[in-house]
Design a protein around this motif. Structure first.
Motif, PDB file in Angstrom:
ATOM      1  N   SER A  15       0.613  -3.071  20.467  1.00 24.79           N
ATOM      2  CA  SER A  15       0.340  -2.337  19.231  1.00 24.79           C
ATOM      3  C   SER A  15       1.270  -1.149  19.080  1.00 24.79           C
ATOM      4  CB  SER A  15      -1.117  -1.863  19.204  1.00 24.79           C
ATOM      5  OG  SER A  15      -2.011  -2.953  19.162  1.00 24.79           O
ATOM      6  N   SER A  16       1.552  -0.475  20.190  1.00 24.60           N
ATOM      7  CA  SER A  16       2.455   0.676  20.153  1.00 24.60           C
ATOM      8  C   SER A  16       3.864   0.249  19.751  1.00 24.60           C
ATOM      9  CB  SER A  16       2.479   1.366  21.520  1.00 24.60           C
ATOM     10  OG  SER A  16       1.202   1.861  21.862  1.00 24.60           O
ATOM     11  N   ILE A  17       4.347  -0.852  20.314  1.00 25.38           N
ATOM     12  CA  ILE A  17       5.668  -1.363  19.951  1.00 25.38           C
ATOM     13  C   ILE A  17       5.719  -1.704  18.461  1.00 25.38           C
ATOM     14  CG2 ILE A  17       7.316  -3.241  20.303  1.00 25.38           C
ATOM     15  CD1 ILE A  17       7.216  -1.222  22.589  1.00 25.38           C
ATOM     16  N   TYR A  18       4.686  -2.390  18.000  1.00 28.98           N
ATOM     17  CA  TYR A  18       4.641  -2.790  16.588  1.00 28.98           C
ATOM     18  C   TYR A  18       4.551  -1.574  15.675  1.00 28.98           C
ATOM     19  CZ  TYR A  18       3.106  -5.291  12.382  1.00 28.98           C
ATOM     20  OH  TYR A  18       3.008  -5.788  11.112  1.00 28.98           O
ATOM     21  N   TYR A  19       3.687  -0.618  16.025  1.00 30.63           N
ATOM     22  CA  TYR A  19       3.475   0.566  15.193  1.00 30.63           C
ATOM     23  C   TYR A  19       4.700   1.474  15.177  1.00 30.63           C
ATOM     24  CZ  TYR A  19       1.564   5.062  13.654  1.00 30.63           C
ATOM     25  OH  TYR A  19       1.337   6.253  13.004  1.00 30.63           O
ATOM     26  N   LEU A  20       5.322   1.660  16.341  1.00 35.66           N
ATOM     27  CA  LEU A  20       6.421   2.618  16.445  1.00 35.66           C
ATOM     28  C   LEU A  20       7.758   2.069  15.971  1.00 35.66           C
ATOM     29  CD1 LEU A  20       5.567   4.097  19.970  1.00 35.66           C
ATOM     30  CD2 LEU A  20       5.212   5.228  17.765  1.00 35.66           C
ATOM     31  N   PHE A  21       7.974   0.748  16.131  1.00 26.63           N
ATOM     32  CA  PHE A  21       9.318   0.213  15.906  1.00 26.63           C
ATOM     33  C   PHE A  21       9.416  -0.897  14.859  1.00 26.63           C
ATOM     34  CE2 PHE A  21       9.195   1.765  20.351  1.00 26.63           C
ATOM     35  CZ  PHE A  21      10.101   2.812  20.213  1.00 26.63           C
ATOM     36  N   VAL A  22       8.275  -1.360  14.331  1.00 25.32           N
ATOM     37  CA  VAL A  22       8.309  -2.395  13.293  1.00 25.32           C
ATOM     38  C   VAL A  22       7.610  -1.922  12.024  1.00 25.32           C
ATOM     39  CG1 VAL A  22       7.708  -4.770  12.691  1.00 25.32           C
ATOM     40  CG2 VAL A  22       8.351  -4.203  15.054  1.00 25.32           C
ATOM     41  N   TYR A  23       6.420  -1.414  12.176  1.00 19.29           N
ATOM     42  CA  TYR A  23       5.594  -0.999  11.039  1.00 19.29           C
ATOM     43  C   TYR A  23       6.272   0.037  10.135  1.00 19.29           C
ATOM     44  CZ  TYR A  23       0.931  -0.713   8.858  1.00 19.29           C
ATOM     45  OH  TYR A  23      -0.136  -0.792   8.001  1.00 19.29           O
ATOM     46  N   PRO A  24       7.075   0.965  10.670  1.00 22.05           N
ATOM     47  CA  PRO A  24       7.721   1.949   9.793  1.00 22.05           C
ATOM     48  C   PRO A  24       8.662   1.341   8.756  1.00 22.05           C
ATOM     49  CG  PRO A  24       7.790   2.697  12.062  1.00 22.05           C
ATOM     50  CD  PRO A  24       7.305   1.280  12.095  1.00 22.05           C
ATOM     51  N   VAL A  25       9.180   0.134   9.032  1.00 26.69           N
ATOM     52  CA  VAL A  25      10.144  -0.466   8.103  1.00 26.69           C
ATOM     53  C   VAL A  25       9.488  -0.794   6.757  1.00 26.69           C
ATOM     54  CG1 VAL A  25      11.731  -2.385   7.698  1.00 26.69           C
ATOM     55  CG2 VAL A  25      11.577  -1.341   9.970  1.00 26.69           C
ATOM     56  N   PRO A  26       8.404  -1.578   6.712  1.00 24.20           N
ATOM     57  CA  PRO A  26       7.798  -1.847   5.398  1.00 24.20           C
ATOM     58  C   PRO A  26       7.171  -0.611   4.768  1.00 24.20           C
ATOM     59  CG  PRO A  26       6.405  -2.718   7.141  1.00 24.20           C
ATOM     60  CD  PRO A  26       7.706  -2.319   7.791  1.00 24.20           C
ATOM     61  N   VAL A  27       6.633   0.288   5.594  1.00 22.79           N
ATOM     62  CA  VAL A  27       6.046   1.513   5.029  1.00 22.79           C
ATOM     63  C   VAL A  27       7.139   2.369   4.393  1.00 22.79           C
ATOM     64  CG1 VAL A  27       4.791   3.640   5.554  1.00 22.79           C
ATOM     65  CG2 VAL A  27       4.116   1.506   6.657  1.00 22.79           C
ATOM     66  N   GLY A  28       8.262   2.513   5.090  1.00 21.04           N
ATOM     67  CA  GLY A  28       9.365   3.298   4.546  1.00 21.04           C
ATOM     68  C   GLY A  28       9.961   2.685   3.296  1.00 21.04           C
ATOM     69  N   LEU A  29      10.164   1.359   3.317  1.00 18.17           N
ATOM     70  CA  LEU A  29      10.710   0.681   2.140  1.00 18.17           C
ATOM     71  C   LEU A  29       9.729   0.746   0.976  1.00 18.17           C
ATOM     72  CD1 LEU A  29      12.357  -2.462   3.797  1.00 18.17           C
ATOM     73  CD2 LEU A  29      13.481  -0.375   2.979  1.00 18.17           C
ATOM     74  N   GLY A  30       8.440   0.644   1.290  1.00 19.95           N
ATOM     75  CA  GLY A  30       7.422   0.775   0.244  1.00 19.95           C
ATOM     76  C   GLY A  30       7.438   2.159  -0.379  1.00 19.95           C
ATOM     77  N   ALA A  31       7.653   3.187   0.456  1.00 18.33           N
ATOM     78  CA  ALA A  31       7.725   4.555  -0.063  1.00 18.33           C
ATOM     79  C   ALA A  31       8.913   4.721  -0.999  1.00 18.33           C
ATOM     80  CB  ALA A  31       7.813   5.543   1.100  1.00 18.33           C
ATOM     81  N   VAL A  32      10.051   4.131  -0.622  1.00 18.77           N
ATOM     82  CA  VAL A  32      11.237   4.204  -1.479  1.00 18.77           C
ATOM     83  C   VAL A  32      10.969   3.492  -2.809  1.00 18.77           C
ATOM     84  CG1 VAL A  32      13.633   3.469  -1.731  1.00 18.77           C
ATOM     85  CG2 VAL A  32      12.838   4.414   0.444  1.00 18.77           C
ATOM     86  N   ALA A  33      10.347   2.315  -2.740  1.00 22.91           N
ATOM     87  CA  ALA A  33      10.012   1.576  -3.963  1.00 22.91           C
ATOM     88  C   ALA A  33       9.022   2.364  -4.822  1.00 22.91           C
ATOM     89  CB  ALA A  33       9.434   0.212  -3.602  1.00 22.91           C
ATOM     90  N   GLY A  34       8.073   3.040  -4.160  1.00 28.16           N
ATOM     91  CA  GLY A  34       7.106   3.856  -4.892  1.00 28.16           C
ATOM     92  C   GLY A  34       7.768   5.035  -5.592  1.00 28.16           C
TER      93      GLY A  34
ATOM     94  N   LYS B 273       0.820  -1.205   0.000  1.00 27.73           N
ATOM     95  CA  LYS B 273       0.000   0.000   0.000  1.00 27.73           C
ATOM     96  C   LYS B 273       0.852   1.253   0.000  1.00 27.73           C
ATOM     97  CE  LYS B 273      -4.405  -1.617   1.681  1.00 27.73           C
ATOM     98  NZ  LYS B 273      -5.567  -1.354   2.560  1.00 27.73           N
ATOM     99  N   SER B 274       1.950   1.232   0.753  1.00 33.61           N
ATOM    100  CA  SER B 274       2.833   2.387   0.782  1.00 33.61           C
ATOM    101  C   SER B 274       3.444   2.649  -0.594  1.00 33.61           C
ATOM    102  CB  SER B 274       3.938   2.170   1.818  1.00 33.61           C
ATOM    103  OG  SER B 274       4.848   3.237   1.821  1.00 33.61           O
ATOM    104  N   MET B 275       3.833   1.593  -1.274  1.00 34.56           N
ATOM    105  CA  MET B 275       4.453   1.743  -2.586  1.00 34.56           C
ATOM    106  C   MET B 275       3.497   2.398  -3.582  1.00 34.56           C
ATOM    107  SD  MET B 275       6.095  -1.188  -5.088  1.00 34.56           S
ATOM    108  CE  MET B 275       4.515  -2.055  -5.277  1.00 34.56           C
ATOM    109  N   TYR B 276       2.280   1.862  -3.701  1.00 32.94           N
ATOM    110  CA  TYR B 276       1.340   2.405  -4.685  1.00 32.94           C
ATOM    111  C   TYR B 276       0.826   3.782  -4.274  1.00 32.94           C
ATOM    112  CZ  TYR B 276       1.340  -1.991  -7.240  1.00 32.94           C
ATOM    113  OH  TYR B 276       1.713  -3.079  -7.981  1.00 32.94           O
ATOM    114  N   TRP B 277       0.641   3.987  -2.960  1.00 29.36           N
ATOM    115  CA  TRP B 277       0.160   5.292  -2.499  1.00 29.36           C
ATOM    116  C   TRP B 277       1.204   6.370  -2.772  1.00 29.36           C
ATOM    117  CZ3 TRP B 277      -4.259   4.660   1.154  1.00 29.36           C
ATOM    118  CH2 TRP B 277      -5.000   5.833   1.265  1.00 29.36           C
ATOM    119  N   THR B 278       2.490   6.029  -2.601  1.00 29.42           N
ATOM    120  CA  THR B 278       3.553   6.987  -2.885  1.00 29.42           C
ATOM    121  C   THR B 278       3.584   7.333  -4.369  1.00 29.42           C
ATOM    122  OG1 THR B 278       4.897   6.156  -1.044  1.00 29.42           O
ATOM    123  CG2 THR B 278       6.041   7.392  -2.766  1.00 29.42           C
TER     124      THR B 278
END
Length: 342
Positions: A310-329, A226-231
């Motif tokens: 959820s906070s641990i996952y959102y703050l310290f794990v979730y940014p990795v695929p979102v950030g990589l998806g943004a770069v790919a986008g 989703k991050s890739m296509y949204w970017t």
């Protein structure tokens, strides 16, 4: 006034969810509706399941995408209101009744152009509790519910997992863009209609339960895709920094601060300057404060332990695929831009 509602469901290999989706639709307490299912070239057994229900089934000869499936469903419907629903979502018994009431509400159906209810798009959202239990399913459902309802009176888009629109207005608009990205066609559709004067409204009480079937890996993969296509879309639309539903400012800040903290750690490792380490807790605290409303939503959903995880996952794990998806986008957008110029 009771409207006749056409529930339009695109399906592609939805064997694992389409039965639950149709069972929920035909359990509606509202009487005036039809169900139109457009099968988008499925190769599994979902068509046989669909045939067991009293719905109108239209089969596309080959896979053509969700946009064409939805447009085809609209073209073959008879309702004066169209309600778009995904094949992996279930509705409540009162969902269609709430949609009918919304279109009868004159306060809701006054648009920016001062016209009637045919120029309004009404949306719902995911229920806080998803259809299927599990940490990653609930995490995602709460995230989407919060993101799509925080600006309910003026959202950036209406998601096609729960979108209601006047049938004539939809046909006049030209429908969903069939020459678009594989996902987020509902965002492009919403932006296009909003620019032409339509009013968008999300009614939090119109809920659909989503069947995620998420594991850790599937959750990360969904975030990346989703991050890739949204970017790619946002760069073309020049709204990369806008607060757009699940592509929220909070999420973008979360991703930025995560990679900023990594940069501070690397900088400290190279220079051994303590100032870099001292900036890390300050950055983390600022990020928590800016995302506090979402974190509180996790707490309200299932209590302290779930909110902590959820906070641990959102703050310290979730940014990795979102950030990589943004770069790919970004890379995909630049490659496409270069190709078009040549």
């Amino acid at each position: 006034m009771d409207h006749y509602i056409s529930v339009i469901i695109p399906n592609h290999n939805g064997e694992g969810t389409i039965r639950q989706c149709l069972e929920s639709a035909f359990s509606s307490q509202y009487d005036g509706f039809e169900v139109v299912v457009v099968d988008d070239g499925s190769t599994d057994g979902s068509v046989e399941t669909i045939k067991k229900f009293p719905c109108k089934l239209i089969r596309l000869p080959e896979r053509s995408g969700a946009s064409m499936a939805r447009n085809t469903g609209a073209q073959n419907s008879t309702g004066d209101i169209l309600f778009f629903l995904d094949s992996d979502c279930v509705i409540n018994e009162d969902t269609l009744g709430k949609i009918n009431s919304a279109f009868n509400d004159t306060c809701l159906c006054v648009t920016a152009r001062g016209q009637g209810g045919n120029n309004v798009i009404i949306g719902g959202t995911y229920s806080i509790a998803p259809y299927d239990k599990g940490f990653f399913n609930t995490f995602q459902s709460v995230f989407i519910n919060y993101s799509e309802t925080k600006k309910a009176d003026n959202p950036d888009y209406i998601a096609s997992h729960a979108m209601a629109i006047d049938a004539e207005a939809f046909r006049t608009s030209g429908g969903f863009n069939e020459d678009f990205l594989p996902i987020i066609e509902d965002v492009e559709f919403s932006h296009r209609l909003k620019k032409s004067g339509y009013r968008l409204i999300v009614i939090p009480g119109i809920e659909v339960g989503h069947i995620f079937n998420f594991s850790f890996v599937r959750s990360l993969g969904n975030a990346f895709r989703k991050s890739m296509y949204w970017t790619m879309y946002s760069l073309k639309n020049r709204d990369i920094f806008s607060d757009s539903g699940t592509a929220s400012v909070e999420l973008k800040i979360n991703v930025f601060t995560y990679f900023l903290m990594l940069l501070l750690i690397v900088s400290w490792g190279i220079s051994k300057q303590p100032v870099f380490l001292s900036l890390i807790p300050v950055t983390a605290l600022a990020n928590i404060l800016l995302n506090r409303k979402l974190l509180i939503a996790y707490y309200r959903a299932k209590g302290m332990l779930f909110a902590f995880l959820s906070s641990i996952y959102y703050l310290f794990v979730y940014p990795v695929p979102v950030g990589l998806g943004a770069v790919a986008g970004m890379a995909g957008y630049l490659i496409k831009l270069k190709t078009q110029r040549h």
